[in-house]
Design a protein around this motif. Structure first.
Motif, PDB file in Angstrom:
ATOM      1  N   ARG A 122      -9.845  10.287   0.863  1.00 49.34           N
ATOM      2  CA  ARG A 122     -10.125   9.238  -0.121  1.00 49.34           C
ATOM      3  C   ARG A 122      -9.329   7.979   0.222  1.00 49.34           C
ATOM      4  O   ARG A 122      -9.857   6.881   0.210  1.00 49.34           O
ATOM      5  CB  ARG A 122      -9.760   9.739  -1.521  1.00 49.34           C
ATOM      6  CG  ARG A 122      -9.606   8.633  -2.518  1.00 49.34           C
ATOM      7  CD  ARG A 122     -10.232   8.973  -3.833  1.00 49.34           C
ATOM      8  NE  ARG A 122     -11.492   8.304  -3.986  1.00 49.34           N
ATOM      9  CZ  ARG A 122     -12.412   8.658  -4.857  1.00 49.34           C
ATOM     10  NH1 ARG A 122     -12.246   9.690  -5.617  1.00 49.34           N
ATOM     11  NH2 ARG A 122     -13.524   7.980  -4.967  1.00 49.34           N
ATOM     12  N   MET A 123      -8.043   8.151   0.538  1.00 50.57           N
ATOM     13  CA  MET A 123      -7.224   6.986   0.854  1.00 50.57           C
ATOM     14  C   MET A 123      -7.729   6.300   2.118  1.00 50.57           C
ATOM     15  O   MET A 123      -7.760   5.084   2.202  1.00 50.57           O
ATOM     16  CB  MET A 123      -5.751   7.394   0.997  1.00 50.57           C
ATOM     17  CG  MET A 123      -5.138   7.878  -0.318  1.00 50.57           C
ATOM     18  SD  MET A 123      -3.340   7.985  -0.284  1.00 50.57           S
ATOM     19  CE  MET A 123      -3.063   9.591   0.416  1.00 50.57           C
ATOM     20  N   ARG A 131       5.740  14.707 -13.330  1.00 49.82           N
ATOM     21  CA  ARG A 131       4.899  15.714 -13.994  1.00 49.82           C
ATOM     22  C   ARG A 131       5.367  17.123 -13.690  1.00 49.82           C
ATOM     23  O   ARG A 131       5.177  18.038 -14.489  1.00 49.82           O
ATOM     24  CB  ARG A 131       3.438  15.574 -13.537  1.00 49.82           C
ATOM     25  CG  ARG A 131       2.767  14.322 -13.959  1.00 49.82           C
ATOM     26  CD  ARG A 131       2.289  14.369 -15.405  1.00 49.82           C
ATOM     27  NE  ARG A 131       2.431  13.073 -16.049  1.00 49.82           N
ATOM     28  CZ  ARG A 131       1.672  12.013 -15.765  1.00 49.82           C
ATOM     29  NH1 ARG A 131       0.686  12.114 -14.920  1.00 49.82           N
ATOM     30  NH2 ARG A 131       1.892  10.873 -16.362  1.00 49.82           N
ATOM     31  N   MET A 132       5.904  17.309 -12.484  1.00 46.12           N
ATOM     32  CA  MET A 132       6.318  18.657 -12.080  1.00 46.12           C
ATOM     33  C   MET A 132       7.748  18.597 -11.586  1.00 46.12           C
ATOM     34  O   MET A 132       7.997  18.665 -10.384  1.00 46.12           O
ATOM     35  CB  MET A 132       5.402  19.180 -10.972  1.00 46.12           C
ATOM     36  CG  MET A 132       4.140  19.793 -11.503  1.00 46.12           C
ATOM     37  SD  MET A 132       3.445  21.093 -10.450  1.00 46.12           S
ATOM     38  CE  MET A 132       3.754  20.572  -8.803  1.00 46.12           C
ATOM     39  N   ILE A 158       5.125   9.954  -9.599  1.00 48.27           N
ATOM     40  CA  ILE A 158       4.519  10.482 -10.834  1.00 48.27           C
ATOM     41  C   ILE A 158       4.386  12.007 -10.718  1.00 48.27           C
ATOM     42  O   ILE A 158       4.608  12.738 -11.679  1.00 48.27           O
ATOM     43  CB  ILE A 158       3.143   9.828 -11.110  1.00 48.27           C
ATOM     44  CG1 ILE A 158       3.323   8.324 -11.339  1.00 48.27           C
ATOM     45  CG2 ILE A 158       2.480  10.461 -12.335  1.00 48.27           C
ATOM     46  CD1 ILE A 158       2.031   7.565 -11.579  1.00 48.27           C
ATOM     47  N   HIS A 159       4.052  12.464  -9.502  1.00 49.59           N
ATOM     48  CA  HIS A 159       3.975  13.920  -9.289  1.00 49.59           C
ATOM     49  C   HIS A 159       5.291  14.597  -9.684  1.00 49.59           C
ATOM     50  O   HIS A 159       5.293  15.628 -10.342  1.00 49.59           O
ATOM     51  CB  HIS A 159       3.701  14.228  -7.816  1.00 49.59           C
ATOM     52  CG  HIS A 159       2.262  14.113  -7.470  1.00 49.59           C
ATOM     53  ND1 HIS A 159       1.731  14.642  -6.330  1.00 49.59           N
ATOM     54  CD2 HIS A 159       1.244  13.533  -8.126  1.00 49.59           C
ATOM     55  CE1 HIS A 159       0.442  14.391  -6.289  1.00 49.59           C
ATOM     56  NE2 HIS A 159       0.118  13.701  -7.359  1.00 49.59           N
ATOM     57  N   GLN A 183       0.835  -1.210   0.000  1.00 45.18           N
ATOM     58  CA  GLN A 183       0.000   0.000   0.000  1.00 45.18           C
ATOM     59  C   GLN A 183       0.865   1.254   0.000  1.00 45.18           C
ATOM     60  O   GLN A 183       0.601   2.207  -0.736  1.00 45.18           O
ATOM     61  CB  GLN A 183      -0.910  -0.022   1.236  1.00 45.18           C
ATOM     62  CG  GLN A 183      -1.953  -1.128   1.168  1.00 45.18           C
ATOM     63  CD  GLN A 183      -2.462  -1.536   2.544  1.00 45.18           C
ATOM     64  OE1 GLN A 183      -2.138  -0.930   3.557  1.00 45.18           O
ATOM     65  NE2 GLN A 183      -3.272  -2.584   2.575  1.00 45.18           N
ATOM     66  N   ALA A 237       2.353   1.844  -3.372  1.00 41.27           N
ATOM     67  CA  ALA A 237       1.390   2.407  -4.332  1.00 41.27           C
ATOM     68  C   ALA A 237       1.351   3.926  -4.175  1.00 41.27           C
ATOM     69  O   ALA A 237       1.286   4.674  -5.158  1.00 41.27           O
ATOM     70  CB  ALA A 237       0.007   1.804  -4.108  1.00 41.27           C
ATOM     71  N   ILE A 238       1.415   4.371  -2.917  1.00 42.92           N
ATOM     72  CA  ILE A 238       1.387   5.817  -2.659  1.00 42.92           C
ATOM     73  C   ILE A 238       2.705   6.462  -3.100  1.00 42.92           C
ATOM     74  O   ILE A 238       2.707   7.546  -3.682  1.00 42.92           O
ATOM     75  CB  ILE A 238       1.093   6.081  -1.164  1.00 42.92           C
ATOM     76  CG1 ILE A 238      -0.310   5.557  -0.843  1.00 42.92           C
ATOM     77  CG2 ILE A 238       1.204   7.566  -0.836  1.00 42.92           C
ATOM     78  CD1 ILE A 238      -0.652   5.576   0.632  1.00 42.92           C
ATOM     79  N   LYS A 259      -6.825  18.748  -0.289  1.00 43.63           N
ATOM     80  CA  LYS A 259      -7.563  18.334  -1.485  1.00 43.63           C
ATOM     81  C   LYS A 259      -8.440  17.116  -1.257  1.00 43.63           C
ATOM     82  O   LYS A 259      -9.067  16.632  -2.188  1.00 43.63           O
ATOM     83  CB  LYS A 259      -6.570  18.044  -2.620  1.00 43.63           C
ATOM     84  CG  LYS A 259      -5.909  19.304  -3.141  1.00 43.63           C
ATOM     85  CD  LYS A 259      -4.958  18.996  -4.263  1.00 43.63           C
ATOM     86  CE  LYS A 259      -4.253  20.257  -4.739  1.00 43.63           C
ATOM     87  NZ  LYS A 259      -2.921  19.961  -5.263  1.00 43.63           N
ATOM     88  N   GLY A 260      -8.454  16.599  -0.026  1.00 44.96           N
ATOM     89  CA  GLY A 260      -9.323  15.457   0.246  1.00 44.96           C
ATOM     90  C   GLY A 260      -8.737  14.125  -0.188  1.00 44.96           C
ATOM     91  O   GLY A 260      -9.403  13.095  -0.090  1.00 44.96           O
ATOM     92  N   ILE A 261      -7.484  14.138  -0.661  1.00 46.19           N
ATOM     93  CA  ILE A 261      -6.878  12.879  -1.114  1.00 46.19           C
ATOM     94  C   ILE A 261      -6.653  11.947   0.088  1.00 46.19           C
ATOM     95  O   ILE A 261      -6.816  10.734  -0.017  1.00 46.19           O
ATOM     96  CB  ILE A 261      -5.517  13.143  -1.814  1.00 46.19           C
ATOM     97  CG1 ILE A 261      -5.682  14.146  -2.952  1.00 46.19           C
ATOM     98  CG2 ILE A 261      -4.873  11.849  -2.297  1.00 46.19           C
ATOM     99  CD1 ILE A 261      -6.105  13.587  -4.264  1.00 46.19           C
ATOM    100  N   ARG A 306       4.585   5.437  -5.499  1.00 42.65           N
ATOM    101  CA  ARG A 306       4.574   5.488  -6.960  1.00 42.65           C
ATOM    102  C   ARG A 306       3.780   6.701  -7.448  1.00 42.65           C
ATOM    103  O   ARG A 306       4.207   7.429  -8.337  1.00 42.65           O
ATOM    104  CB  ARG A 306       3.953   4.202  -7.513  1.00 42.65           C
ATOM    105  CG  ARG A 306       4.011   4.171  -9.014  1.00 42.65           C
ATOM    106  CD  ARG A 306       3.905   2.766  -9.511  1.00 42.65           C
ATOM    107  NE  ARG A 306       2.567   2.539 -10.022  1.00 42.65           N
ATOM    108  CZ  ARG A 306       2.227   1.481 -10.732  1.00 42.65           C
ATOM    109  NH1 ARG A 306       3.103   0.550 -10.986  1.00 42.65           N
ATOM    110  NH2 ARG A 306       0.996   1.352 -11.162  1.00 42.65           N
ATOM    111  N   ARG A 307       2.640   6.913  -6.812  1.00 44.08           N
ATOM    112  CA  ARG A 307       1.830   8.073  -7.186  1.00 44.08           C
ATOM    113  C   ARG A 307       2.606   9.375  -6.923  1.00 44.08           C
ATOM    114  O   ARG A 307       2.595  10.291  -7.742  1.00 44.08           O
ATOM    115  CB  ARG A 307       0.524   8.013  -6.384  1.00 44.08           C
ATOM    116  CG  ARG A 307      -0.307   9.255  -6.435  1.00 44.08           C
ATOM    117  CD  ARG A 307      -0.415   9.863  -5.058  1.00 44.08           C
ATOM    118  NE  ARG A 307      -1.095  11.141  -5.092  1.00 44.08           N
ATOM    119  CZ  ARG A 307      -1.166  11.947  -4.047  1.00 44.08           C
ATOM    120  NH1 ARG A 307      -0.636  11.601  -2.899  1.00 44.08           N
ATOM    121  NH2 ARG A 307      -1.761  13.106  -4.142  1.00 44.08           N
TER     122      ARG A 307
END
Lengths: 285, 325
Positions: free
Chosen positions: A112-113, A41-42, A37-38, A27, A30-31, A107-109, A33-34
């Motif tokens: 969500r998790m 992207r930036m 990706i940030h 788990q 997975a976080i 942002k509520g992430i 990895r996300r």
């Protein structure tokens, strides 16, 4: 109810996939990895551990370098400086954690998790690992910059690795500070404001950029007891970039490795429960 | 099904001195839609947060798909999807990556996530934008992606906290279609809303909460009936005809309200036969009518009669045409 096929039908007729129980490691990864990706992207997110420290190395080495005399550093101030900048960069890991956590909370992430069947701690572990990776990139970038300006590791491999290990250990302690600040602050702007006004003076009020010997006595005492000074002194000595602290230096600098370990454990012991409590209080509202 | 898919059991939540939810109980049968209706600050979000294991109730409990939120939070999380008030998708990830991220956290196999994700993107008309960063999505697209992400594990129960707040009317109607499709496929839905029309359109049953308490419960029709009779609304073409129209009508109805500015007469009515009776009266007169109609109470009126205040959303940037009029 366990299932062995990939999907099965519920009584209502919905085809439902198998939800495999996964562990904290998967788990968290997975976080991570996300979060990576940030960064992809930036890439400018990495400026704090690339452009900024490199700029510091160059500015300090060439602007102040000529007028600051240091002992026991074969290549002079430039070499002596490197451990200081790395100490500062790894201390800023707290900054990285705090900014990332606050953004996710805002942002509520995080909610969500937390609404998913995962261990609640995965949210923090994933964030912490990615921040350590983030700061490690900075350590690598600075090591390379250091090599360019004349910094060298002059002792053995084990000592060198121990120094890098101490930096990571320090980063681990800083993560808890970051989680505490990130959970307590309501916006990324607030985090930025608080961290700039605290972390900058704290990391400067030490032996990071200038020797403590020439400071006025009261300032020198503060600087030498500053936990980050122990870390920087330890790393410097392990890399062979400085002589052991002079006899009149404060106690922590005479046993810098041991003191660094004690400091990190102490900071973690105080900050971790506070951080977890603040995070839980924030998210369970 | 005998046991409800969602059950709130005397939920109470205090934040310090503030009582956010003082006593909320209700049940939602499997495969149906419950609308949790109430103004801003009524306790809707807190109720949903307690039911989705995000907030621990001060007292009381809830069950989702038969699992207790306090004792079996992990089983609850496996049985439900949650779409929060703000679209909680990751702006820096693409649509597909968002699905993969949440899918991997659920512990779904990556081959399954790939397939199911592609299906969902197709179903929610996001296939073309699947590999674009979410930052470039419109509000409606984010909401659809948010919903798609909540559905990646095909949860039997779905919580939607104000799913259409901030959407333009067209996106709102599109989202309603998607939600109807889910219910057709057997999903149990709980949605909170400030929009009476939304509850009216989607919900099988409505629970009205105000100041942390359930103040009414029933189908939209039952709630409308509860707020009393329908009314007859008559608009005359010329303002000069108003006094005459008034005296004519007064012979046939018990109560009469005149709105001079709108050239309107309003009277309580039982049903259609009242309207035809009144139509016949004016048929033989000199008075020209613009309009004659029967107005059933809207949920708005229901809300007003239940709470004494209107269920207006507080923010003024909301489209107003979507409200029942």
């Amino acid at each position: 109810m366990t299932t062995h096929t990939e999907t099965h039908l519920t009584e209502s007729g919905l085809a439902r996939p198998e939800i495999r129980p996964t562990g904290l490691v998967r788990q968290s990864l997975a976080i991570v990895r996300r979060n990576l990706i940030h960064i992809k992207r930036m890439p400018e997110m990495l400026m704090d551990v690339t452009v900024q420290p490199v700029m510091f190395v160059l500015l300090f080495a060439y602007v102040f370098g000529g007028s600051i005399a240091v002992n026991g550093s074969p290549a002079g101030y430039r070499e002596w400086l490197m451990a200081g900048i790395m100490g500062q960069t790894i201390a800023f890991a707290s900054f990285v954690v705090a900014v990332g956590l606050t953004a996710d909370l805002e942002k509520g992430i995080v909610d969500r998790m937390r609404s998913l069947p995962i261990r609640p701690s995965a949210v923090l572990v994933g964030r912490s690992i990615s921040s350590l990776l983030h700061s490690s990139i900075g350590i690598v970038v600075m090591s390379l910059t250091g090599l360019v300006v004349g910094w060298r590791i002059r002792n053995g491999v084990l000592d060198a690795l121990l120094a890098y290990g101490l930096l990571l250990l320090w980063g681990f302690a800083m993560i808890w500070v970051g989680i505490l600040v990130g959970s307590a602050m309501r916006s990324v702007e607030a985090v930025n404001g608080l961290m700039f006004t605290t972390m900058f003076p704290i990391t400067f009020l030490a032996n990071t950029f200038a020797p403590t010997e020439h400071m006025v006595p009261w300032l020198r005492t503060i600087a030498e007891w500053n936990p980050i000074s122990s870390l920087v002194q330890a790393v410097r000595q392990l890399w062979g970039n400085a002589e052991p602290a002079p006899a009149h230096a404060a106690l922590p600098l005479h046993h810098p490795v041991l003191t660094t370990v004690i400091w990190t454990l102490a900071i973690t012991a105080v900050m971790a429960p506070l951080a977890v409590r603040t995070f839980n209080r924030r998210t369970q509202q | 099904m005998s046991s409800p898919a969602i059950e709130a059991d005397r939920l109470v939540k205090h934040f310090g001195e503030t009582v956010a939810v003082s006593d909320v109980s209700f049940a939602v049968a499997e495969g149906t839609v419950l609308g949790l209706l109430g103004p801003n600050g009524a306790g809707k979000t807190t109720t949903v947060r307690m039911m989705t294991t995000l907030t621990r109730p001060t007292s009381g409990t809830a069950r989702v798909a038969g699992h207790d939120v306090l004792r079996q939070p992990d089983l609850v999380r496996r049985s439900m999807g949650l779409t929060g008030q703000a679209a909680t998708v990751d702006e820096l990830l693409t649509g597909r990556e968002n699905l993969r991220f949440i899918g991997s956290l659920y512990g779904l196999s990556s081959s399954y996530v790939r397939r199911a994700g592609a299906d969902l993107l197709e179903r929610f008309s996001l296939a073309d934008a699947a590999d674009r960063v979410v930052k470039t999505y419109s509000g409606g697209m984010r909401r659809r992606l948010d919903l798609a992400v909540s559905l990646i594990a095909t949860p039997p129960v779905l919580f939607l906290d104000e799913p259409t707040t901030g959407l333009d009317p067209r996106s709102r109607v599109e989202l309603w279609q998607v939600l109807r499709g889910l219910v057709r496929d057997g999903t149990t839905l709980l949605l909170t809303t400030q929009y009476l029309e939304e509850a009216d359109q989607l919900a099988d049953r409505i629970v009205v909460i105000d100041r942390g308490q359930v103040i009414a419960e029933g189908t939209a029709l039952e709630l409308k009936d509860r707020s009393g009779t329908a009314s007859l609304v008559l608009t005359v073409s010329r303002a000069a005809d108003l006094p005459l129209a008034r005296s004519l009508l007064a012979q046939h109805v018990s109560e009469l309200h005149v709105d001079e500015a709108a050239r309107q007469l309003t009277a309580p009515a039982e049903g259609l036969h009242d309207m035809t009776r009144v139509a016949a009266v004016f048929e033989g007169s000199e008075i020209e009518l613009d309009d004659l109609g029967l107005k059933r109470p809207s949920l708005d009126d229901v809300f007003l009669s239940l709470t004494g205040h209107r269920a207006e959303p507080l923010s003024d940037d909301e489209p107003t045409e979507a409200r029942a009029s």
